[in-house]
Design an enzyme around this catalytic site. Structure first.
Site, short mmCIF file in Angstrom:
data_model
loop_
_atom_site.label_atom_id
_atom_site.label_comp_id
_atom_site.label_asym_id
_atom_site.label_seq_id
_atom_site.Cartn_x
_atom_site.Cartn_y
_atom_site.Cartn_z
N CYS A 389 -0.06 -0.36 -7.57
CA CYS A 389 0.95 -1.33 -7.14
C CYS A 389 0.41 -2.76 -7.26
O CYS A 389 0.30 -3.27 -8.36
CB CYS A 389 1.42 -0.98 -5.74
SG CYS A 389 3.05 -1.60 -5.39
N HIS A 515 2.92 4.59 -6.16
CA HIS A 515 1.80 5.01 -5.29
C HIS A 515 1.50 6.50 -5.47
O HIS A 515 2.03 7.33 -4.73
CB HIS A 515 2.15 4.73 -3.83
CG HIS A 515 2.16 3.28 -3.50
ND1 HIS A 515 1.05 2.61 -3.04
CD2 HIS A 515 3.14 2.37 -3.59
CE1 HIS A 515 1.35 1.34 -2.85
NE2 HIS A 515 2.61 1.16 -3.19
N GLU A 517 -1.03 8.13 -4.65
CA GLU A 517 -1.74 8.72 -3.51
C GLU A 517 -0.79 9.41 -2.53
O GLU A 517 -1.19 10.30 -1.78
CB GLU A 517 -2.58 7.64 -2.79
CG GLU A 517 -1.82 6.61 -1.95
CD GLU A 517 -1.27 5.42 -2.76
OE1 GLU A 517 -1.11 5.56 -3.98
OE2 GLU A 517 -0.99 4.37 -2.14
N1 GLN Z 1 3.06 -7.25 -2.96
C1 GLN Z 1 3.44 -6.52 -4.13
C2 GLN Z 1 4.94 -6.36 -4.26
O1 GLN Z 1 5.66 -6.46 -3.31
C3 GLN Z 1 2.75 -5.19 -4.17
C4 GLN Z 1 3.20 -4.25 -3.09
C5 GLN Z 1 2.29 -3.06 -2.92
O2 GLN Z 1 1.17 -3.07 -3.38
N2 GLN Z 1 2.75 -2.05 -2.23
O3 GLN Z 1 5.41 -6.09 -5.32
#
Ligand code: GLN
Length: 543
Positions: A389, A515, A517
Protein backbone atom coordinates in the site's frame (compact mmCIF):
# COMPACT_ATOMS: atom_id res chain seq x y z
CA UNK A 1 -24.29 -32.49 14.41
CA UNK A 2 -27.97 -33.39 14.45
CA UNK A 3 -29.60 -30.21 15.53
CA UNK A 4 -31.65 -27.22 15.00
CA UNK A 5 -30.53 -25.47 18.11
CA UNK A 6 -27.43 -23.36 17.73
CA UNK A 7 -25.05 -23.37 20.67
CA UNK A 8 -23.59 -20.12 22.00
CA UNK A 9 -20.19 -19.82 23.61
CA UNK A 10 -19.21 -16.51 25.20
CA UNK A 11 -15.61 -15.63 25.88
CA UNK A 12 -15.01 -12.96 28.51
CA UNK A 13 -11.87 -11.57 30.01
CA UNK A 14 -11.01 -10.71 33.57
CA UNK A 15 -8.17 -9.10 35.55
CA UNK A 16 -6.46 -7.34 32.65
CA UNK A 17 -6.42 -7.02 28.91
CA UNK A 18 -3.86 -8.64 26.64
CA UNK A 19 -4.30 -12.12 28.09
CA UNK A 20 -4.96 -13.61 24.69
CA UNK A 21 -8.73 -13.82 24.90
CA UNK A 22 -8.91 -13.51 21.12
CA UNK A 23 -6.46 -16.37 20.77
CA UNK A 24 -8.53 -18.53 23.11
CA UNK A 25 -11.68 -17.75 21.08
CA UNK A 26 -9.81 -18.47 17.83
CA UNK A 27 -8.26 -21.67 19.18
CA UNK A 28 -11.64 -22.87 20.31
CA UNK A 29 -12.93 -22.08 16.82
CA UNK A 30 -10.08 -24.10 15.33
CA UNK A 31 -10.78 -27.08 17.59
CA UNK A 32 -14.53 -27.09 16.97
CA UNK A 33 -14.03 -26.69 13.24
CA UNK A 34 -11.64 -29.63 13.35
CA UNK A 35 -14.53 -31.63 14.79
CA UNK A 36 -16.48 -30.84 11.61
CA UNK A 37 -18.75 -28.35 13.32
CA UNK A 38 -19.97 -25.32 11.46
CA UNK A 39 -18.84 -22.41 13.53
CA UNK A 40 -18.30 -18.69 13.43
CA UNK A 41 -16.71 -16.17 15.76
CA UNK A 42 -17.83 -12.63 16.44
CA UNK A 43 -16.43 -9.77 18.48
CA UNK A 44 -18.36 -7.31 20.60
CA UNK A 45 -16.28 -4.24 21.37
CA UNK A 46 -17.53 -1.95 24.13
CA UNK A 47 -15.76 1.22 22.91
CA UNK A 48 -17.81 4.06 21.45
CA UNK A 49 -16.13 4.35 18.07
CA UNK A 50 -18.49 3.13 15.39
CA UNK A 51 -15.59 1.02 14.11
CA UNK A 52 -11.81 1.10 14.72
CA UNK A 53 -11.14 2.62 11.27
CA UNK A 54 -10.31 6.04 12.64
CA UNK A 55 -8.25 4.86 15.63
CA UNK A 56 -4.53 5.42 15.85
CA UNK A 57 -2.66 2.13 15.35
CA UNK A 58 -0.45 3.16 18.28
CA UNK A 59 -3.47 2.95 20.55
CA UNK A 60 -5.40 0.11 19.13
CA UNK A 61 -3.08 -1.89 16.91
CA UNK A 62 -3.81 -2.57 13.27
CA UNK A 63 -7.19 -2.11 11.65
CA UNK A 64 -8.19 -5.42 10.10
CA UNK A 65 -10.21 -5.16 6.89
CA UNK A 66 -12.69 -7.80 5.75
CA UNK A 67 -13.74 -8.67 2.20
CA UNK A 68 -16.87 -6.57 2.53
CA UNK A 69 -14.79 -3.53 3.46
CA UNK A 70 -15.56 -3.47 7.19
CA UNK A 71 -12.76 -2.00 9.24
CA UNK A 72 -12.48 -4.17 12.32
CA UNK A 73 -10.56 -5.01 15.45
CA UNK A 74 -7.39 -7.04 14.98
CA UNK A 75 -8.98 -10.00 16.73
CA UNK A 76 -11.04 -10.57 13.58
CA UNK A 77 -7.67 -11.21 11.93
CA UNK A 78 -6.91 -13.94 14.45
CA UNK A 79 -10.32 -15.50 13.88
CA UNK A 80 -9.81 -15.62 10.11
CA UNK A 81 -6.25 -16.86 10.40
CA UNK A 82 -7.26 -19.71 12.71
CA UNK A 83 -10.59 -20.81 11.29
CA UNK A 84 -9.79 -20.00 7.66
CA UNK A 85 -13.07 -18.36 6.66
CA UNK A 86 -13.90 -14.91 5.35
CA UNK A 87 -15.91 -13.12 7.99
CA UNK A 88 -18.26 -10.20 7.36
CA UNK A 89 -19.57 -7.05 9.01
CA UNK A 90 -21.98 -9.21 11.00
CA UNK A 91 -19.04 -10.61 12.95
CA UNK A 92 -18.18 -7.26 14.48
CA UNK A 93 -20.11 -4.87 16.70
CA UNK A 94 -19.12 -1.91 18.85
CA UNK A 95 -21.10 0.16 21.36
CA UNK A 96 -20.83 3.03 18.92
CA UNK A 97 -22.42 0.95 16.15
CA UNK A 98 -25.20 -0.22 18.45
CA UNK A 99 -26.03 3.27 19.71
CA UNK A 100 -25.75 4.70 16.20
CA UNK A 101 -28.32 2.24 14.85
CA UNK A 102 -30.70 2.67 17.77
CA UNK A 103 -30.49 6.45 17.56
CA UNK A 104 -31.02 6.42 13.80
CA UNK A 105 -34.21 4.44 14.38
CA UNK A 106 -35.24 6.85 17.11
CA UNK A 107 -34.87 9.79 14.71
CA UNK A 108 -36.84 7.95 12.07
CA UNK A 109 -39.65 7.58 14.57
CA UNK A 110 -39.52 3.81 14.84
CA UNK A 111 -39.88 3.98 18.62
CA UNK A 112 -42.41 6.78 18.65
CA UNK A 113 -43.81 7.32 22.12
CA UNK A 114 -41.16 5.27 23.90
CA UNK A 115 -38.37 6.40 26.18
CA UNK A 116 -35.17 4.97 24.72
CA UNK A 117 -33.16 3.18 27.39
CA UNK A 118 -30.11 0.97 27.73
CA UNK A 119 -32.43 -1.81 28.83
CA UNK A 120 -34.29 -2.84 26.68
CA UNK A 121 -33.38 -0.85 23.55
CA UNK A 122 -29.61 -1.09 23.57
CA UNK A 123 -29.58 -4.61 24.97
CA UNK A 124 -32.18 -5.74 22.41
CA UNK A 125 -30.03 -4.36 19.62
CA UNK A 126 -26.99 -6.20 21.02
CA UNK A 127 -28.97 -9.44 21.21
CA UNK A 128 -30.27 -8.92 17.69
CA UNK A 129 -26.73 -8.53 16.45
CA UNK A 130 -25.41 -11.59 18.28
CA UNK A 131 -28.10 -13.72 16.69
CA UNK A 132 -27.96 -12.06 13.29
CA UNK A 133 -24.57 -13.57 12.56
CA UNK A 134 -26.52 -16.81 12.14
CA UNK A 135 -29.01 -15.32 9.70
CA UNK A 136 -28.86 -18.24 7.38
CA UNK A 137 -29.08 -20.71 10.26
CA UNK A 138 -25.97 -22.48 9.12
CA UNK A 139 -23.90 -22.52 12.28
CA UNK A 140 -23.81 -25.22 14.93
CA UNK A 141 -21.84 -23.02 17.30
CA UNK A 142 -21.40 -19.25 17.56
CA UNK A 143 -18.43 -18.06 19.58
CA UNK A 144 -18.80 -14.49 20.85
CA UNK A 145 -15.86 -12.66 22.37
CA UNK A 146 -16.49 -9.55 24.43
CA UNK A 147 -13.68 -7.00 24.27
CA UNK A 148 -12.22 -5.37 27.36
CA UNK A 149 -12.52 -6.86 30.82
CA UNK A 150 -15.44 -7.64 33.08
CA UNK A 151 -16.21 -4.59 35.19
CA UNK A 152 -15.51 -1.99 32.47
CA UNK A 153 -18.32 0.58 32.45
CA UNK A 154 -18.79 0.46 28.68
CA UNK A 155 -19.07 -3.32 28.73
CA UNK A 156 -22.10 -3.50 31.00
CA UNK A 157 -24.85 -3.43 28.35
CA UNK A 158 -23.09 -6.30 26.55
CA UNK A 159 -22.96 -8.52 29.63
CA UNK A 160 -26.56 -7.66 30.45
CA UNK A 161 -27.63 -8.52 26.89
CA UNK A 162 -25.76 -11.83 27.11
CA UNK A 163 -27.40 -12.60 30.48
CA UNK A 164 -30.79 -12.14 28.80
CA UNK A 165 -29.77 -14.06 25.71
CA UNK A 166 -28.70 -17.06 27.79
CA UNK A 167 -32.17 -17.07 29.33
CA UNK A 168 -33.80 -16.78 25.89
CA UNK A 169 -31.73 -19.54 24.31
CA UNK A 170 -31.71 -21.85 27.33
CA UNK A 171 -28.83 -22.33 29.72
CA UNK A 172 -28.16 -25.79 28.27
CA UNK A 173 -27.34 -24.17 24.93
CA UNK A 174 -24.93 -21.57 26.23
CA UNK A 175 -21.51 -21.64 27.79
CA UNK A 176 -19.45 -18.89 29.38
CA UNK A 177 -15.67 -19.11 29.25
CA UNK A 178 -13.83 -16.65 31.43
CA UNK A 179 -10.17 -16.01 30.61
CA UNK A 180 -8.09 -14.69 33.48
CA UNK A 181 -4.56 -14.29 34.79
CA UNK A 182 -2.89 -16.42 37.43
CA UNK A 183 0.15 -14.38 38.45
CA UNK A 184 3.12 -16.04 40.07
CA UNK A 185 4.37 -13.96 42.97
CA UNK A 186 8.06 -14.55 43.43
CA UNK A 187 8.26 -13.39 47.03
CA UNK A 188 5.49 -15.73 48.07
CA UNK A 189 6.70 -18.44 45.71
CA UNK A 190 3.17 -19.22 44.62
CA UNK A 191 0.50 -18.68 42.05
CA UNK A 192 -2.23 -16.32 43.21
CA UNK A 193 -5.89 -16.96 42.52
CA UNK A 194 -7.38 -13.86 44.11
CA UNK A 195 -7.50 -11.67 40.97
CA UNK A 196 -9.43 -14.45 39.24
CA UNK A 197 -11.78 -14.79 42.19
CA UNK A 198 -12.45 -11.06 42.10
CA UNK A 199 -13.13 -10.89 38.42
CA UNK A 200 -15.52 -13.82 38.70
CA UNK A 201 -17.25 -11.96 41.54
CA UNK A 202 -17.77 -9.03 39.16
CA UNK A 203 -19.39 -11.39 36.71
CA UNK A 204 -21.64 -12.88 39.34
CA UNK A 205 -22.75 -9.43 40.45
CA UNK A 206 -24.27 -8.96 37.03
CA UNK A 207 -25.95 -12.31 37.02
CA UNK A 208 -23.45 -14.26 34.97
CA UNK A 209 -21.29 -17.19 35.94
CA UNK A 210 -18.41 -18.81 34.17
CA UNK A 211 -18.80 -22.43 33.16
CA UNK A 212 -15.12 -22.70 32.42
CA UNK A 213 -11.97 -20.81 33.27
CA UNK A 214 -8.98 -20.45 31.01
CA UNK A 215 -6.09 -19.18 33.09
CA UNK A 216 -3.07 -17.51 31.60
CA UNK A 217 0.06 -18.77 33.32
CA UNK A 218 3.74 -18.08 32.90
CA UNK A 219 6.33 -20.69 31.94
CA UNK A 220 6.99 -23.38 34.52
CA UNK A 221 4.24 -22.22 36.85
CA UNK A 222 1.62 -24.57 35.66
CA UNK A 223 -1.77 -25.22 37.11
CA UNK A 224 -1.84 -28.16 39.46
CA UNK A 225 -4.87 -30.00 40.74
CA UNK A 226 -4.75 -28.12 44.08
CA UNK A 227 -5.12 -24.74 42.34
CA UNK A 228 -7.80 -26.11 40.05
CA UNK A 229 -9.75 -27.28 43.06
CA UNK A 230 -9.35 -23.94 44.82
CA UNK A 231 -10.39 -21.97 41.76
CA UNK A 232 -13.31 -24.31 41.25
CA UNK A 233 -14.45 -23.83 44.80
CA UNK A 234 -14.21 -20.04 44.85
CA UNK A 235 -15.45 -19.48 41.31
CA UNK A 236 -18.18 -22.11 41.37
CA UNK A 237 -16.88 -24.14 38.44
CA UNK A 238 -15.95 -27.80 38.19
CA UNK A 239 -12.21 -28.28 38.82
CA UNK A 240 -11.99 -30.17 35.50
CA UNK A 241 -13.38 -27.06 33.83
CA UNK A 242 -10.33 -25.04 34.83
CA UNK A 243 -7.83 -24.89 31.97
CA UNK A 244 -4.48 -23.37 31.45
CA UNK A 245 -3.16 -21.20 28.65
CA UNK A 246 0.58 -20.92 29.28
CA UNK A 247 3.05 -18.64 27.50
CA UNK A 248 4.01 -20.43 24.28
CA UNK A 249 6.43 -19.82 21.41
CA UNK A 250 3.65 -19.51 18.88
CA UNK A 251 -0.02 -18.66 19.29
CA UNK A 252 -0.82 -21.55 16.94
CA UNK A 253 0.19 -23.90 19.74
CA UNK A 254 -2.74 -22.83 21.87
CA UNK A 255 -5.30 -25.13 20.16
CA UNK A 256 -2.89 -28.02 20.80
CA UNK A 257 -2.28 -27.01 24.41
CA UNK A 258 -6.01 -26.71 25.07
CA UNK A 259 -6.76 -29.94 23.27
CA UNK A 260 -4.21 -31.78 25.41
CA UNK A 261 -6.30 -30.69 28.42
CA UNK A 262 -9.45 -32.01 26.69
CA UNK A 263 -10.87 -28.49 26.48
CA UNK A 264 -12.82 -29.30 23.32
CA UNK A 265 -14.23 -32.58 24.68
CA UNK A 266 -15.42 -30.88 27.84
CA UNK A 267 -17.11 -28.17 25.79
CA UNK A 268 -18.76 -30.69 23.52
CA UNK A 269 -20.11 -32.65 26.47
CA UNK A 270 -21.13 -29.57 28.49
CA UNK A 271 -23.18 -28.33 25.54
CA UNK A 272 -24.37 -31.84 24.68
CA UNK A 273 -23.27 -31.51 21.11
CA UNK A 274 -23.81 -34.70 19.11
CA UNK A 275 -20.82 -35.36 16.98
CA UNK A 276 -20.62 -37.74 14.07
CA UNK A 277 -16.91 -37.98 14.58
CA UNK A 278 -15.26 -36.93 17.79
CA UNK A 279 -11.70 -37.07 16.63
CA UNK A 280 -10.16 -33.58 16.50
CA UNK A 281 -7.97 -33.36 13.40
CA UNK A 282 -4.81 -31.63 14.51
CA UNK A 283 -2.16 -33.25 12.32
CA UNK A 284 -1.65 -30.17 10.15
CA UNK A 285 -1.20 -27.87 13.12
CA UNK A 286 1.15 -30.28 14.89
CA UNK A 287 3.33 -30.45 11.80
CA UNK A 288 3.27 -26.69 11.38
CA UNK A 289 4.37 -26.15 14.99
CA UNK A 290 7.05 -28.76 14.58
CA UNK A 291 8.42 -26.92 11.55
CA UNK A 292 8.13 -23.61 13.36
CA UNK A 293 10.21 -24.93 16.24
CA UNK A 294 12.80 -26.62 14.06
CA UNK A 295 13.62 -24.19 11.24
CA UNK A 296 16.32 -25.20 8.79
CA UNK A 297 17.32 -21.63 7.93
CA UNK A 298 17.15 -18.10 9.24
CA UNK A 299 16.24 -14.94 7.36
CA UNK A 300 16.02 -11.36 8.51
CA UNK A 301 13.46 -8.96 7.12
CA UNK A 302 13.68 -5.23 7.75
CA UNK A 303 10.27 -3.83 8.57
CA UNK A 304 10.47 -0.11 7.86
CA UNK A 305 7.44 1.31 9.59
CA UNK A 306 6.54 4.21 11.78
CA UNK A 307 4.36 2.48 14.35
CA UNK A 308 7.21 0.21 15.47
CA UNK A 309 6.58 1.03 19.13
CA UNK A 310 3.49 -1.15 19.08
CA UNK A 311 4.04 -4.41 17.26
CA UNK A 312 0.29 -5.01 17.16
CA UNK A 313 0.15 -2.21 14.59
CA UNK A 314 1.68 -4.72 12.14
CA UNK A 315 0.00 -7.84 13.53
CA UNK A 316 -1.09 -9.40 10.24
CA UNK A 317 2.31 -8.85 8.64
CA UNK A 318 4.02 -10.54 11.58
CA UNK A 319 1.60 -13.45 11.36
CA UNK A 320 2.15 -13.72 7.61
CA UNK A 321 5.90 -13.96 8.34
CA UNK A 322 5.18 -16.88 10.65
CA UNK A 323 3.03 -18.63 8.03
CA UNK A 324 5.56 -18.05 5.25
CA UNK A 325 8.46 -19.02 7.52
CA UNK A 326 6.77 -22.33 8.33
CA UNK A 327 6.11 -22.94 4.61
CA UNK A 328 9.74 -22.18 3.72
CA UNK A 329 11.15 -24.08 6.74
CA UNK A 330 12.78 -20.88 7.91
CA UNK A 331 12.70 -18.69 10.96
CA UNK A 332 11.85 -15.14 9.93
CA UNK A 333 13.53 -12.58 12.14
CA UNK A 334 12.23 -9.03 12.04
CA UNK A 335 14.58 -6.09 12.19
CA UNK A 336 12.46 -3.14 13.23
CA UNK A 337 13.62 -0.02 11.44
CA UNK A 338 11.98 3.28 12.17
CA UNK A 339 11.66 4.78 8.69
CA UNK A 340 12.38 8.27 10.04
CA UNK A 341 15.89 7.19 11.01
CA UNK A 342 16.61 6.20 7.39
CA UNK A 343 16.54 9.87 6.47
CA UNK A 344 19.66 10.58 8.51
CA UNK A 345 21.54 7.33 9.18
CA UNK A 346 23.68 5.26 6.83
CA UNK A 347 21.51 2.83 4.94
CA UNK A 348 24.38 0.33 4.63
CA UNK A 349 24.54 0.15 8.42
CA UNK A 350 20.81 0.06 8.87
CA UNK A 351 20.32 -2.77 6.39
CA UNK A 352 23.37 -4.77 7.46
CA UNK A 353 22.46 -8.45 7.65
CA UNK A 354 19.04 -7.87 6.13
CA UNK A 355 17.75 -10.38 3.53
CA UNK A 356 14.57 -8.60 2.56
CA UNK A 357 12.93 -5.22 3.00
CA UNK A 358 9.24 -4.72 3.69
CA UNK A 359 7.59 -1.31 3.70
CA UNK A 360 4.15 -1.57 5.26
CA UNK A 361 1.06 0.61 4.85
CA UNK A 362 0.61 3.88 6.65
CA UNK A 363 -0.79 7.38 6.59
CA UNK A 364 0.74 10.85 6.80
CA UNK A 365 4.16 12.05 5.78
CA UNK A 366 6.27 11.20 8.82
CA UNK A 367 9.06 8.86 7.71
CA UNK A 368 8.10 8.97 4.04
CA UNK A 369 11.47 10.08 2.69
CA UNK A 370 13.11 7.21 4.60
CA UNK A 371 10.72 4.74 3.00
CA UNK A 372 11.51 6.10 -0.46
CA UNK A 373 15.22 5.67 0.30
CA UNK A 374 14.62 2.12 1.52
CA UNK A 375 12.96 1.30 -1.81
CA UNK A 376 15.91 2.82 -3.69
CA UNK A 377 18.38 0.87 -1.55
CA UNK A 378 16.68 -2.46 -2.13
CA UNK A 379 16.27 -1.76 -5.84
CA UNK A 380 19.92 -0.84 -6.30
CA UNK A 381 21.32 -3.55 -4.04
CA UNK A 382 18.97 -6.20 -5.39
CA UNK A 383 17.54 -7.01 -1.98
CA UNK A 384 14.10 -8.67 -2.12
CA UNK A 385 11.43 -6.05 -1.57
CA UNK A 386 7.76 -6.09 -0.70
CA UNK A 387 5.94 -2.75 -0.59
CA UNK A 388 2.44 -2.82 0.80
CA UNK A 389 0.00 0.00 0.00
CA UNK A 390 1.94 3.07 1.15
CA UNK A 391 5.06 0.92 0.67
CA UNK A 392 4.12 0.38 -2.97
CA UNK A 393 3.39 4.08 -3.40
CA UNK A 394 6.86 4.88 -2.02
CA UNK A 395 8.41 2.44 -4.50
CA UNK A 396 6.64 4.23 -7.37
CA UNK A 397 7.88 7.60 -6.08
CA UNK A 398 11.42 6.21 -5.79
CA UNK A 399 11.28 4.88 -9.34
CA UNK A 400 9.84 8.12 -10.72
CA UNK A 401 12.45 10.26 -8.96
CA UNK A 402 15.54 8.15 -9.51
CA UNK A 403 14.94 6.28 -12.77
CA UNK A 404 12.42 8.40 -14.66
CA UNK A 405 14.15 11.56 -13.45
CA UNK A 406 10.92 13.19 -12.34
CA UNK A 407 12.55 15.47 -9.86
CA UNK A 408 10.51 15.93 -6.71
CA UNK A 409 7.93 13.31 -7.74
CA UNK A 410 5.60 12.64 -4.86
CA UNK A 411 2.17 11.64 -3.68
CA UNK A 412 -0.30 14.48 -3.29
CA UNK A 413 -0.87 13.09 0.21
CA UNK A 414 2.54 14.57 1.09
CA UNK A 415 2.98 17.40 -1.40
CA UNK A 416 -0.10 18.86 -2.98
CA UNK A 417 1.83 21.01 -5.47
CA UNK A 418 4.39 18.50 -6.71
CA UNK A 419 5.17 18.75 -10.39
CA UNK A 420 4.99 14.97 -10.69
CA UNK A 421 2.01 13.71 -8.68
CA UNK A 422 2.72 10.04 -9.48
CA UNK A 423 0.41 9.06 -6.65
CA UNK A 424 -2.82 10.98 -6.44
CA UNK A 425 -6.33 10.91 -5.00
CA UNK A 426 -8.89 9.12 -7.12
CA UNK A 427 -11.48 11.60 -8.45
CA UNK A 428 -14.13 9.86 -6.32
CA UNK A 429 -12.04 10.46 -3.20
CA UNK A 430 -11.71 14.18 -3.88
CA UNK A 431 -15.29 14.79 -2.82
CA UNK A 432 -15.00 12.78 0.39
CA UNK A 433 -15.32 14.87 3.56
CA UNK A 434 -15.88 12.34 6.36
CA UNK A 435 -12.98 10.19 7.51
CA UNK A 436 -14.87 7.13 8.76
CA UNK A 437 -15.37 4.20 6.34
CA UNK A 438 -14.73 6.35 3.26
CA UNK A 439 -11.52 4.86 1.87
CA UNK A 440 -11.34 2.35 -0.96
CA UNK A 441 -12.11 -0.59 1.28
CA UNK A 442 -12.41 -4.32 0.99
CA UNK A 443 -12.04 -6.85 -1.76
CA UNK A 444 -11.38 -5.86 -5.38
CA UNK A 445 -10.48 -7.93 -8.42
CA UNK A 446 -7.05 -7.71 -9.97
CA UNK A 447 -5.82 -9.16 -13.24
CA UNK A 448 -2.31 -10.52 -13.13
CA UNK A 449 0.07 -10.43 -16.07
CA UNK A 450 1.86 -13.63 -16.94
CA UNK A 451 5.64 -13.71 -16.65
CA UNK A 452 5.72 -11.67 -13.50
CA UNK A 453 6.72 -12.22 -9.89
CA UNK A 454 3.04 -11.89 -9.01
CA UNK A 455 1.97 -14.57 -11.51
CA UNK A 456 4.73 -16.90 -10.33
CA UNK A 457 3.38 -16.50 -6.82
CA UNK A 458 -0.38 -16.69 -7.44
CA UNK A 459 -0.28 -18.92 -10.54
CA UNK A 460 -3.55 -17.29 -11.48
CA UNK A 461 -4.49 -14.46 -13.78
CA UNK A 462 -7.38 -13.21 -11.69
CA UNK A 463 -7.17 -12.65 -7.97
CA UNK A 464 -9.02 -10.70 -5.29
CA UNK A 465 -7.34 -8.77 -2.53
CA UNK A 466 -8.36 -6.40 0.25
CA UNK A 467 -7.80 -2.66 0.18
CA UNK A 468 -7.66 0.30 2.57
CA UNK A 469 -6.42 3.51 1.01
CA UNK A 470 -7.40 6.74 -0.73
CA UNK A 471 -4.51 7.31 -3.11
CA UNK A 472 -3.63 5.47 -6.33
CA UNK A 473 -0.94 5.38 -9.00
CA UNK A 474 -1.71 8.32 -11.28
CA UNK A 475 -2.45 6.95 -14.75
CA UNK A 476 -1.04 10.11 -16.36
CA UNK A 477 2.46 8.85 -15.54
CA UNK A 478 1.97 5.18 -16.25
CA UNK A 479 3.27 5.32 -19.81
CA UNK A 480 6.53 7.01 -18.86
CA UNK A 481 7.16 4.77 -15.85
CA UNK A 482 6.43 1.71 -17.96
CA UNK A 483 8.82 2.88 -20.65
CA UNK A 484 11.53 3.30 -18.03
CA UNK A 485 11.10 -0.27 -16.80
CA UNK A 486 8.51 -0.24 -14.04
CA UNK A 487 6.15 -3.05 -14.79
CA UNK A 488 2.48 -2.92 -13.90
CA UNK A 489 1.83 -6.59 -13.42
CA UNK A 490 -1.52 -6.28 -11.68
CA UNK A 491 -4.44 -4.06 -12.60
CA UNK A 492 -8.04 -3.57 -11.75
CA UNK A 493 -9.36 -3.38 -15.27
CA UNK A 494 -12.82 -2.17 -14.38
CA UNK A 495 -11.55 0.88 -12.51
CA UNK A 496 -8.34 1.14 -14.52
CA UNK A 497 -6.22 1.15 -11.38
CA UNK A 498 -2.70 -0.14 -10.83
CA UNK A 499 -2.61 -2.89 -8.24
CA UNK A 500 0.87 -4.41 -8.57
CA UNK A 501 4.17 -2.88 -9.67
CA UNK A 502 7.42 -4.73 -10.22
CA UNK A 503 10.99 -3.83 -11.01
CA UNK A 504 12.58 -5.97 -13.66
CA UNK A 505 16.15 -7.29 -13.49
CA UNK A 506 15.82 -7.70 -9.79
CA UNK A 507 15.60 -10.92 -7.79
CA UNK A 508 12.18 -10.01 -6.34
CA UNK A 509 10.78 -6.50 -6.18
CA UNK A 510 7.02 -6.23 -5.78
CA UNK A 511 4.76 -3.41 -4.64
CA UNK A 512 1.07 -4.01 -4.07
CA UNK A 513 -1.67 -1.45 -3.58
CA UNK A 514 -3.64 -3.97 -1.53
CA UNK A 515 -2.91 -5.73 1.76
CA UNK A 516 -1.89 -9.37 1.16
CA UNK A 517 -1.14 -9.82 4.86
CA UNK A 518 -4.88 -9.73 5.59
CA UNK A 519 -5.42 -12.97 3.73
CA UNK A 520 -2.55 -15.08 5.00
CA UNK A 521 -3.63 -17.96 7.20
CA UNK A 522 -1.97 -20.72 9.15
CA UNK A 523 -3.44 -23.33 6.81
CA UNK A 524 -3.09 -21.18 3.66
CA UNK A 525 -0.03 -18.96 3.54
CA UNK A 526 -0.34 -15.95 1.24
CA UNK A 527 1.53 -16.66 -2.04
CA UNK A 528 3.26 -13.26 -2.13
CA UNK A 529 4.60 -13.64 1.40
CA UNK A 530 5.67 -17.19 0.62
CA UNK A 531 7.64 -16.05 -2.43
CA UNK A 532 9.02 -12.95 -0.73
CA UNK A 533 10.47 -15.08 2.07
CA UNK A 534 11.72 -17.64 -0.47
CA UNK A 535 13.53 -14.82 -2.32
CA UNK A 536 14.98 -13.57 0.98
CA UNK A 537 16.27 -17.08 1.73
CA UNK A 538 17.94 -17.19 -1.70
CA UNK A 539 19.45 -13.77 -1.10
CA UNK A 540 20.76 -14.95 2.26
CA UNK A 541 22.24 -18.12 0.79
CA UNK A 542 23.98 -16.23 -2.01
CA UNK A 543 25.78 -13.91 0.42
N1 GLN B 1 -1.90 6.73 2.85
C1 GLN B 1 -2.03 5.94 1.66
C2 GLN B 1 -3.40 6.07 1.02
O1 GLN B 1 -4.35 6.45 1.66
C3 GLN B 1 -1.71 4.50 1.94
C4 GLN B 1 -2.70 3.82 2.84
C5 GLN B 1 -2.21 2.51 3.38
O2 GLN B 1 -1.03 2.22 3.34
N2 GLN B 1 -3.10 1.71 3.92
O3 GLN B 1 -3.54 5.77 -0.12
Amino acid sequence: MSKNQTKYIFVFGGVLSGLGKGIVASSLGYLLKSLNLNITIQKLDPYLNVDPGTMNPFQHGEVFVLDDGSETDLDLGHYERFIDVNLSRENTTSSGRVYWDVLKRERKGDYLGETIQVIPHITDEIKRRIIKVNNRKKFDVIITEVGGTVGDIEGQPFYEAIRQLILDQGKENCLVIHTTLLPFINAAGEVKTKPTQHSVMRLREIGLEPDMLVCRTEDDNHLNSKIKKKLGLFCNVLPEHVFESPDVDSIYEIPLVLNSQKFDSYIVSALKINLKNNHTKLKYLKEAINRYKNPEKDVTIALCGKYNGLHDAYKSILEAFIHSGIKNKAKVHVKWIDSETLEKDSLEDKFLGVDGILIPGGFGNRGIEGKILASKFSRENKIPFLGICLGMQCAVIDFARHISKMNGANSTEFNKSTKYPVIDLMPKQKKVKNKGATMRLGSYKCSIKKNSFAYNAYKEISIEERHRHRYEVNDKFEKQLLKDGLSFSGKNKKLNLVEVVEVENHPWFVGVQFHPELKSRIVKVHPLFKDFIAAAIKFNEAK
